[in-house]
Design a protein around this motif. Structure first.
Motif, PDB file in Angstrom:
ATOM      1  N   PHE A 137       0.832  -1.189   0.000  1.00 45.09           N
ATOM      2  CA  PHE A 137       0.000   0.000   0.000  1.00 45.09           C
ATOM      3  C   PHE A 137       0.873   1.248   0.000  1.00 45.09           C
ATOM      4  N   ASN A 138       0.400   2.299  -0.644  1.00 50.98           N
ATOM      5  CA  ASN A 138       1.160   3.544  -0.750  1.00 50.98           C
ATOM      6  C   ASN A 138       1.056   4.412   0.496  1.00 50.98           C
ATOM      7  N   ARG A 139      -0.039   4.278   1.220  1.00 50.14           N
ATOM      8  CA  ARG A 139      -0.283   5.136   2.371  1.00 50.14           C
ATOM      9  C   ARG A 139      -0.722   4.305   3.574  1.00 50.14           C
ATOM     10  N   LEU A 140      -0.425   4.799   4.755  1.00 47.63           N
ATOM     11  CA  LEU A 140      -0.840   4.130   5.976  1.00 47.63           C
ATOM     12  C   LEU A 140      -2.364   4.031   6.045  1.00 47.63           C
ATOM     13  N   SER A 141      -3.072   5.063   5.591  1.00 43.90           N
ATOM     14  CA  SER A 141      -4.540   5.053   5.616  1.00 43.90           C
ATOM     15  C   SER A 141      -5.103   3.917   4.747  1.00 43.90           C
ATOM     16  N   GLU A 142      -4.453   3.610   3.627  1.00 46.34           N
ATOM     17  CA  GLU A 142      -4.897   2.490   2.783  1.00 46.34           C
ATOM     18  C   GLU A 142      -4.725   1.160   3.508  1.00 46.34           C
ATOM     19  N   TYR A 143      -3.604   1.035   4.185  1.00 51.99           N
ATOM     20  CA  TYR A 143      -3.353  -0.187   4.952  1.00 51.99           C
ATOM     21  C   TYR A 143      -4.409  -0.360   6.047  1.00 51.99           C
ATOM     22  N   LEU A 144      -4.681   0.698   6.786  1.00 52.45           N
ATOM     23  CA  LEU A 144      -5.660   0.616   7.877  1.00 52.45           C
ATOM     24  C   LEU A 144      -7.063   0.305   7.359  1.00 52.45           C
ATOM     25  N   PHE A 145      -7.470   0.991   6.302  1.00 54.32           N
ATOM     26  CA  PHE A 145      -8.797   0.749   5.734  1.00 54.32           C
ATOM     27  C   PHE A 145      -8.908  -0.685   5.218  1.00 54.32           C
ATOM     28  N   SER A 146      -7.865  -1.148   4.549  1.00 58.71           N
ATOM     29  CA  SER A 146      -7.867  -2.519   4.021  1.00 58.71           C
ATOM     30  C   SER A 146      -7.883  -3.548   5.150  1.00 58.71           C
ATOM     31  N   PHE A 147      -7.179  -3.273   6.225  1.00 56.24           N
ATOM     32  CA  PHE A 147      -7.176  -4.166   7.380  1.00 56.24           C
ATOM     33  C   PHE A 147      -8.593  -4.305   7.943  1.00 56.24           C
ATOM     34  N   ILE A 148      -9.287  -3.198   8.077  1.00 54.08           N
ATOM     35  CA  ILE A 148     -10.653  -3.214   8.622  1.00 54.08           C
ATOM     36  C   ILE A 148     -11.615  -3.931   7.676  1.00 54.08           C
ATOM     37  N   THR A 149     -11.549  -3.617   6.374  1.00 54.31           N
ATOM     38  CA  THR A 149     -12.472  -4.285   5.435  1.00 54.31           C
ATOM     39  C   THR A 149     -12.164  -5.771   5.307  1.00 54.31           C
ATOM     40  N   HIS A 150     -10.918  -6.143   5.496  1.00 58.70           N
ATOM     41  CA  HIS A 150     -10.581  -7.567   5.477  1.00 58.70           C
ATOM     42  C   HIS A 150     -11.198  -8.268   6.691  1.00 58.70           C
ATOM     43  N   LEU A 151     -11.095  -7.647   7.851  1.00 55.87           N
ATOM     44  CA  LEU A 151     -11.690  -8.234   9.056  1.00 55.87           C
ATOM     45  C   LEU A 151     -13.211  -8.334   8.961  1.00 55.87           C
ATOM     46  N   LEU A 152     -13.836  -7.266   8.489  1.00 54.85           N
ATOM     47  CA  LEU A 152     -15.301  -7.216   8.486  1.00 54.85           C
ATOM     48  C   LEU A 152     -15.945  -7.924   7.298  1.00 54.85           C
ATOM     49  N   PHE A 153     -15.321  -7.805   6.112  1.00 58.71           N
ATOM     50  CA  PHE A 153     -15.983  -8.290   4.897  1.00 58.71           C
ATOM     51  C   PHE A 153     -15.144  -9.260   4.070  1.00 58.71           C
ATOM     52  N   ASN A 154     -13.949  -9.585   4.547  1.00 58.06           N
ATOM     53  CA  ASN A 154     -13.015 -10.448   3.820  1.00 58.06           C
ATOM     54  C   ASN A 154     -12.626  -9.865   2.456  1.00 58.06           C
ATOM     55  N   ILE A 155     -12.545  -8.539   2.377  1.00 57.55           N
ATOM     56  CA  ILE A 155     -12.069  -7.851   1.175  1.00 57.55           C
ATOM     57  C   ILE A 155     -10.709  -7.270   1.520  1.00 57.55           C
ATOM     58  N   LYS A 156      -9.668  -7.767   0.849  1.00 56.59           N
ATOM     59  CA  LYS A 156      -8.305  -7.427   1.237  1.00 56.59           C
ATOM     60  C   LYS A 156      -7.826  -6.067   0.744  1.00 56.59           C
ATOM     61  N   ASP A 157      -8.291  -5.619  -0.411  1.00 55.04           N
ATOM     62  CA  ASP A 157      -7.791  -4.351  -0.958  1.00 55.04           C
ATOM     63  C   ASP A 157      -8.903  -3.614  -1.712  1.00 55.04           C
ATOM     64  N   PRO A 158      -9.894  -3.087  -0.983  1.00 53.95           N
ATOM     65  CA  PRO A 158     -11.035  -2.450  -1.649  1.00 53.95           C
ATOM     66  C   PRO A 158     -10.662  -1.200  -2.438  1.00 53.95           C
ATOM     67  N   LEU A 159      -9.514  -0.607  -2.153  1.00 48.31           N
ATOM     68  CA  LEU A 159      -9.095   0.606  -2.841  1.00 48.31           C
ATOM     69  C   LEU A 159      -8.228   0.324  -4.059  1.00 48.31           C
ATOM     70  N   SER A 160      -8.036  -0.924  -4.376  1.00 48.90           N
ATOM     71  CA  SER A 160      -7.232  -1.295  -5.534  1.00 48.90           C
ATOM     72  C   SER A 160      -7.830  -0.703  -6.820  1.00 48.90           C
ATOM     73  N   GLY A 161      -6.980  -0.244  -7.700  1.00 49.76           N
ATOM     74  CA  GLY A 161      -7.435   0.270  -8.994  1.00 49.76           C
ATOM     75  C   GLY A 161      -7.647  -0.827 -10.013  1.00 49.76           C
ATOM     76  N   LEU A 162      -7.442  -2.073  -9.619  1.00 44.71           N
ATOM     77  CA  LEU A 162      -7.659  -3.226 -10.502  1.00 44.71           C
ATOM     78  C   LEU A 162      -8.948  -3.915 -10.093  1.00 44.71           C
ATOM     79  N   LYS A 163      -9.968  -3.655 -10.892  1.00 46.38           N
ATOM     80  CA  LYS A 163     -11.274  -4.257 -10.644  1.00 46.38           C
ATOM     81  C   LYS A 163     -11.855  -4.735 -11.965  1.00 46.38           C
ATOM     82  N   ILE A 164     -12.679  -5.774 -11.891  1.00 51.10           N
ATOM     83  CA  ILE A 164     -13.400  -6.232 -13.073  1.00 51.10           C
ATOM     84  C   ILE A 164     -14.876  -6.312 -12.706  1.00 51.10           C
TER      85      ILE A 164
END
Length: 158
Positions: A115-142
């Motif tokens: 992750f480029n920023r600490l805030s991205e890491y923290l947000f991803s950590f929380i969404t992984h715990l709550l929703f099992n989504i590891k990198d919701p801010l990723s620019g790679l989506k289909i």
């Protein structure tokens, strides 16, 4: 997922160092549309030379509006899937190879190695715990376009 069922949006702003490599690495997976967000470097001239389809924002609109502009454009082209792929070279193009046998999904989100920023890491950590989504801010989506067509994209400025 066949080559002609996938449209790929690449939002770009001042990506002269990486845009050609990114385009070359993914052009075999789908049809590419670069949306240039008023780059002031050589990004536009590289796009013109590469003969890739592109749209241009003449003033900076930001990442979100640039991505939405590309998605709206590709929705009119009847692709089965639309991907977003950042121009900075951060994503692994081999991600598309892993999707050959996946045929039923609404959204697939890629995962960055770091992750480029600490805030991205923290947000991803929380969404992984709550929703099992590891990198919701990723620019790679289909996205499956059936879902996108059901969503009314509200930003009328695009």
């Amino acid at each position: 997922m066949g080559r002609f069922s996938l449209g790929i949006v690449i939002p770009a702003r001042n990506e002269e160092k990486t845009i050609k490599k990114v385009i070359d690495s993914i052009k075999k997976y789908g049809d590419i549309l670069v949306v240039d967000d008023a780059s002031s470097d050589k990004t536009l001239s590289i796009l013109k030379k590469s003969k890739i389809k592109y749209l241009r924002n003449y003033s900076g609109k930001g990442y979100e509006e640039t991505v939405i502009k590309g998605i709206k454009y590709l929705l009119k082209k009847n692709y089965k899937y639309i991907a977003t792929f950042d121009a900075d070279g951060e994503h692994d193009h081999k991600f598309f190879l892993k999707l050959k046998n996946i045929t039923s999904f609404d959204l697939i989100i890629g995962q960055r190695k770091s992750f480029n920023r600490l805030s991205e890491y923290l947000f991803s950590f929380i969404t992984h715990l709550l929703f099992n989504i590891k990198d919701p801010l990723s620019g790679l989506k289909i996205y499956n376009t059936k879902i996108l067509k059901k969503i009314k994209i509200k930003n009328e400025n695009i």
